[in-house]
Design an enzyme around this catalytic site. Sequence first.
Site, mmCIF file in Angstrom:
data_model
loop_
_atom_site.group_PDB
_atom_site.id
_atom_site.type_symbol
_atom_site.label_atom_id
_atom_site.label_comp_id
_atom_site.label_asym_id
_atom_site.label_seq_id
_atom_site.Cartn_x
_atom_site.Cartn_y
_atom_site.Cartn_z
ATOM 1 N N TYR A 123 0.784 -1.240 0.000
ATOM 2 C CA TYR A 123 0.000 0.000 0.000
ATOM 3 C C TYR A 123 0.816 1.292 0.000
ATOM 4 O O TYR A 123 0.260 2.362 -0.228
ATOM 5 C CB TYR A 123 -0.982 -0.016 1.174
ATOM 6 C CG TYR A 123 -2.004 -1.113 1.022
ATOM 7 C CD1 TYR A 123 -3.098 -0.948 0.183
ATOM 8 C CD2 TYR A 123 -1.855 -2.340 1.668
ATOM 9 C CE1 TYR A 123 -4.030 -1.966 0.002
ATOM 10 C CE2 TYR A 123 -2.773 -3.365 1.502
ATOM 11 C CZ TYR A 123 -3.855 -3.177 0.670
ATOM 12 O OH TYR A 123 -4.762 -4.189 0.488
ATOM 13 N N PHE A 409 -10.775 -4.141 10.549
ATOM 14 C CA PHE A 409 -12.010 -4.052 9.779
ATOM 15 C C PHE A 409 -11.743 -4.579 8.367
ATOM 16 O O PHE A 409 -12.420 -4.346 7.463
ATOM 17 C CB PHE A 409 -12.556 -2.613 9.748
ATOM 18 C CG PHE A 409 -11.522 -1.556 9.443
ATOM 19 C CD1 PHE A 409 -11.139 -1.307 8.155
ATOM 20 C CD2 PHE A 409 -10.919 -0.842 10.467
ATOM 21 C CE1 PHE A 409 -10.191 -0.331 7.854
ATOM 22 C CE2 PHE A 409 -9.983 0.133 10.202
ATOM 23 C CZ PHE A 409 -9.605 0.398 8.880
#
Length: 409
Positions: A123, A409
Site C-alpha cells: 500500500y 475491519f
Amino acid sequence: MSIDLRVLREADFDSWYALLDRAFGGVPEPAEERALWKGLIEYERSLAAWDEKEIVGSAGAFSFRMTVPGGARVPTAGVTMVSVAATHRRRGVLRSMMRRQLDDIRALGEPLAALVASEPDIYGRFGYGSAGRALAAEIDTARVRLRMPPGADEPRLSFADPRTSLTRCEDLYSRLVGGRPGLLSRAPGWEELGLLDPESERGGASPLQCVLAEREGELAGYARYSVKPEWDAAGPKGVVRLRSLEALDPAAHAALWRFLFDLDLTSTLSVHSRPLDDPLTHLVSDPRRCGLRTRDVLYLRIVDLPAALAARTYQVPLDTVLEVEDAFCPWNTGRWRLRGDSGGAVCERTEDEPRLALTARELGAAYLGEGPLTALAAAGLVRELVPGSLAPVSLAFGSQTAPWLPHGF
C-alpha cells in the site's frame, strides 16, 4: 485483458467473498463471522473487478469517523476486503481498484482513508503511511508483579455475560473515543465485532468471558478475555488471552489488570493489541519478562490534504509551507501553507517558498502524531529546505497520546 469494475450487488456477495477466502489462504471463515461481515458491508462502497463472468478482484470501504489529535472525529474511509485472484496478478487490477476507490472517497468528502495491511509492502505505492502501532505482550504472571496506584481496591469487580453487558461496555468505549487518535466512532452493529467468538477459532480456549469494574453502580471499566487451560508435570500453566480492556481511570485500569494477572491455574497473560503508551508498562515489576513487542497496525492515507491538516490541532504554534508530492492523488501535489496551534488550523495553497518537502505517504505516517518528522527526515524521506524548520514542525505534529486502532475491519 479488459477488466470491468462494478459496484458490488448483494446477489454477488457469495462469489465476491469466496474470492477473499481463497486470497487469504482458502480456509472458509466460520458462518457467524461471515454473517457479521455480510451485515456490516456497505454495498455501495464495495467494488468487484470482473473478467467476463468471473470476479477477480475485490475492494470495499466502511464509513467511519476517526479521532485525530485535538479530539475531532474526522470522516474516514476504512479500506477493507482487498484482494486480487492469483490468476490475475500484475495486470493492473489492484491499481485500477485503488484509483477508483480513492476517487470515490474524495467525491464523498472524506479527508482520510485508513486500512490494516495484511502485507504492508502493497500500500505504500498508493500513498498509505504507517501511522499507528500496537503493543503486544506475553507476560509471565507467575514472576511479574503489579505496582498498584491509589484507589485500585475501590472498584467492585464482577463477572458478566458478554452479551447482556454489551450496551454498557459500548457506552463506556464511546466515552473514550475522543481521547485517543486512531480510535473509531462505531456505528450500530460494530459492537458485535467485540463478541465474535467462533468455537472453531478458540484453539482450545474457553468461550469469551467478561469482567466489569464498577464504582457505586457505575461502570468504570471492563475486560473481555478467554482462558486456555494447560498442564505439565509441574502443574497448571494456563494462558489468559486478553481480547479487550477499557477503563475510565487509573484505578479501574489497574484493578482489571490485577484480576487478569491473578486468575487461578494460569501463568501467562497473552496480550494481542494495546496502545504503545498503555500504563501497564509502568505498572509491571519486570518489563523483560513481559515479552513486549510492537507491530504496525494502522496505515493512513491523506485524501484531501487541506481538509485533513485543518481538521487536527497542533502541540505548539506553527506557520510553515510544505512542498508535497502525491503521484497517485495529484490534487494534493503542490505548496501548502499550514498555520495552526492547539485551538485549530488553516491550510491553503500558496506560492511562498517551501520550508519542508515530503510525499503524501510521509504526511500520512506523521498525521496522527506517532511517527516524528525528524525520524522520517533522518531516513531521507523528509527534506528540510530552510535550516531550522524541521524540529518545530515535527514537535507541532506530535501527540501526547499515542495513536491506536484497537480492532481491524
